[in-house]
Scaffold this motif. Structure first.
Motif, mmCIF file in Angstrom:
data_model
loop_
_atom_site.group_PDB
_atom_site.id
_atom_site.type_symbol
_atom_site.label_atom_id
_atom_site.label_comp_id
_atom_site.label_asym_id
_atom_site.label_seq_id
_atom_site.Cartn_x
_atom_site.Cartn_y
_atom_site.Cartn_z
ATOM 1 N N ARG A 186 0.790 -1.237 0.000
ATOM 2 C CA ARG A 186 0.000 0.000 0.000
ATOM 3 C C ARG A 186 0.819 1.283 0.000
ATOM 4 O O ARG A 186 0.350 2.318 -0.463
ATOM 5 N N HIS A 187 2.045 1.212 0.506
ATOM 6 C CA HIS A 187 2.823 2.445 0.677
ATOM 7 C C HIS A 187 3.737 2.690 -0.508
ATOM 8 O O HIS A 187 4.485 1.801 -0.923
ATOM 9 N N ARG A 188 3.697 3.919 -1.033
ATOM 10 C CA ARG A 188 4.583 4.302 -2.127
ATOM 11 C C ARG A 188 5.773 5.056 -1.553
ATOM 12 O O ARG A 188 5.600 6.025 -0.809
ATOM 13 N N PRO A 189 6.980 4.642 -1.872
ATOM 14 C CA PRO A 189 8.166 5.353 -1.371
ATOM 15 C C PRO A 189 8.126 6.817 -1.778
ATOM 16 O O PRO A 189 7.625 7.174 -2.858
ATOM 17 N N ALA A 222 13.642 14.438 -2.676
ATOM 18 C CA ALA A 222 13.300 15.734 -2.074
ATOM 19 C C ALA A 222 13.240 16.847 -3.110
ATOM 20 O O ALA A 222 12.340 17.694 -3.082
ATOM 21 N N ALA A 223 14.194 16.873 -4.039
ATOM 22 C CA ALA A 223 14.220 17.946 -5.045
ATOM 23 C C ALA A 223 12.970 17.907 -5.913
ATOM 24 O O ALA A 223 12.407 18.966 -6.267
ATOM 25 N N GLU A 224 12.505 16.701 -6.253
ATOM 26 C CA GLU A 224 11.296 16.563 -7.066
ATOM 27 C C GLU A 224 10.077 17.046 -6.299
ATOM 28 O O GLU A 224 9.234 17.782 -6.842
ATOM 29 N N ARG A 225 9.977 16.661 -5.031
ATOM 30 C CA ARG A 225 8.840 17.109 -4.221
ATOM 31 C C ARG A 225 8.838 18.623 -4.076
ATOM 32 O O ARG A 225 7.789 19.270 -4.205
ATOM 33 N N ASP A 226 9.995 19.196 -3.791
ATOM 34 C CA ASP A 226 10.072 20.647 -3.626
ATOM 35 C C ASP A 226 9.645 21.362 -4.909
ATOM 36 O O ASP A 226 8.925 22.377 -4.860
ATOM 37 N N VAL A 257 1.283 16.031 1.148
ATOM 38 C CA VAL A 257 1.188 15.662 -0.262
ATOM 39 C C VAL A 257 2.107 14.481 -0.562
ATOM 40 O O VAL A 257 3.219 14.408 -0.040
ATOM 41 N N THR A 258 1.632 13.569 -1.400
ATOM 42 C CA THR A 258 2.474 12.494 -1.911
ATOM 43 C C THR A 258 2.727 12.739 -3.393
ATOM 44 O O THR A 258 1.780 12.929 -4.165
ATOM 45 N N VAL A 259 3.999 12.758 -3.769
ATOM 46 C CA VAL A 259 4.417 13.024 -5.142
ATOM 47 C C VAL A 259 5.063 11.772 -5.715
ATOM 48 O O VAL A 259 5.857 11.103 -5.047
ATOM 49 N N ALA A 260 4.718 11.442 -6.952
ATOM 50 C CA ALA A 260 5.345 10.320 -7.655
ATOM 51 C C ALA A 260 5.417 10.655 -9.136
ATOM 52 O O ALA A 260 4.443 11.168 -9.712
ATOM 53 N N ASP A 261 6.574 10.415 -9.731
ATOM 54 C CA ASP A 261 6.768 10.660 -11.166
ATOM 55 C C ASP A 261 6.404 12.086 -11.560
ATOM 56 O O ASP A 261 5.806 12.324 -12.617
ATOM 57 N N GLY A 262 6.752 13.024 -10.691
ATOM 58 C CA GLY A 262 6.568 14.433 -11.019
ATOM 59 C C GLY A 262 5.165 14.961 -10.863
ATOM 60 O O GLY A 262 4.895 16.114 -11.232
ATOM 61 N N LEU A 286 -0.386 19.329 -12.716
ATOM 62 C CA LEU A 286 0.452 18.829 -11.626
ATOM 63 C C LEU A 286 -0.170 17.638 -10.902
ATOM 64 O O LEU A 286 0.460 17.054 -10.025
ATOM 65 N N LEU A 287 -1.393 17.283 -11.265
ATOM 66 C CA LEU A 287 -2.091 16.185 -10.589
ATOM 67 C C LEU A 287 -2.053 14.913 -11.430
ATOM 68 O O LEU A 287 -2.260 14.945 -12.643
ATOM 69 N N ASP A 288 -1.807 13.804 -10.771
ATOM 70 C CA ASP A 288 -1.856 12.500 -11.417
ATOM 71 C C ASP A 288 -3.304 12.207 -11.834
ATOM 72 O O ASP A 288 -4.242 12.653 -11.155
#
Length: 287
Positions: free
Chosen positions: A161-164, A168-172, A263-268, A193-195
């Motif tokens: 269930r958990h996505r790594p 940090a640079a991508e999230r910022d 917020v959870t960020v993945a693949d930009g 900006l939204l998946d």
């Protein structure tokens, strides 16, 4: 008389005690109560036979936190709307020191809510604090072998269930662009900006005030539309902050903190947006 070793070493061990209680309960207020109970228990005891004081304190805290969690889960059955953990400020201005790692992140705490209380305790103690299974067994009243199985079961569920966290640079970068889009009420920029499968979870606890959906909102267009509509109606500002060891926002209206976003960020792109609006979960931010 309080053991001199406790007096001397308590400041160094307190972040671990608080951290264990917070990871298990998901509540800052409950974790602070557990810290106090743990100190009182330790101060009234002869610690001469305690070889590893940190491990002993953490397991005492875990036992009390388990009681709190069991009671809290019964209360959450009647909780209005989605439930999110109390946000914990962990930046330079944080009032409460806590050991930081992935297990204290909001996304992880949300996943931990899906575990049984015993699985959650076994996972937190073993993964975050390297407590051996025999000690965990003393907390849960089970054998070391049973606790090993609990921890393994918890790891499987968490892994599914958990996505790594994204770098940090991508999230910022993503959060800076999102903040600009949000405060400009630029729905098109926000959509980019939204998946496609983004979700918006708002925890208002039935409190009056800002919009808090009773169910999780899914889909890029719906999430963007709701966030922009609420921002336009309430003149909200997003102030960058470190929340639970990760970049997030404190929501400000008329100079007053009214919420916290993680917020959870993945693949930009943003895959999960979580907003805590329940005033009871924000009280510790005003101290």
């Amino acid at each position: 008389m309080t053991d001199p070793r406790l007096e001397r070493d308590w400041p160094a061990h307190r972040p671990a005690v608080f951290g264990a209680a917070y990871r298990i309960t998901g509540s800052v207020a409950d974790a602070e109560d557990v810290v106090q109970d743990t100190w009182l228990r330790a101060a009234s005891r002869d610690l001469g036979d305690v070889r590893d004081l940190r491990a002993w304190l953490v397991t005492v805290a875990a036992r009390r936190a388990l009681d709190v969690l069991t009671s809290a889960r019964a209360r959450r059955v009647d909780y209005v709307g989605p439930w999110l953990p109390e946000p914990l400020l962990t930046g330079p201005d944080a009032a409460e020191p806590v050991l930081l790692d992935e297990t204290v992140g909001t996304a992880m705490l949300v996943v931990l809510e899906e575990l049984t209380p015993a699985e959650r305790v076994a996972f937190v103690l073993h993964e975050a604090f390297a407590i051996d299974h025999a000690r965990i067994g003393a907390v849960l009243g089970r054998s070391a072998a049973a606790c090993r199985q609990l921890a393994a079961s918890a790891r499987r569920k968490v892994g599914a269930r958990h996505r790594p966290a994204a770098p940090a640079a991508e999230r910022d970068r993503v959060l800076a662009r999102f903040r600009a889009a949000y405060e400009n009420r630029d729905e098109a920029a926000m959509l980019a900006l939204l998946d496609p499968d983004a979700t918006l979870t708002t925890d208002g606890g039935a409190a009056e005030g800002l919009f808090a959906a009773r169910k999780v909102i899914s889909g890029t267009e719906r999430v963007a539309r709701v966030l922009v509509r609420v921002a336009r109606r309430n003149t909200l500002l997003l102030r960058p902050a470190e929340i639970n060891g990760e970049p997030g926002f404190v929501i400000v209206r008329d100079g007053r903190v009214v919420g916290v976003d993680t917020v959870t960020v993945a693949d930009g792109r943003i895959v999960a947006y979580r907003r805590v609006l329940n005033p009871a979960k924000l009280r510790h931010l005003f101290r």
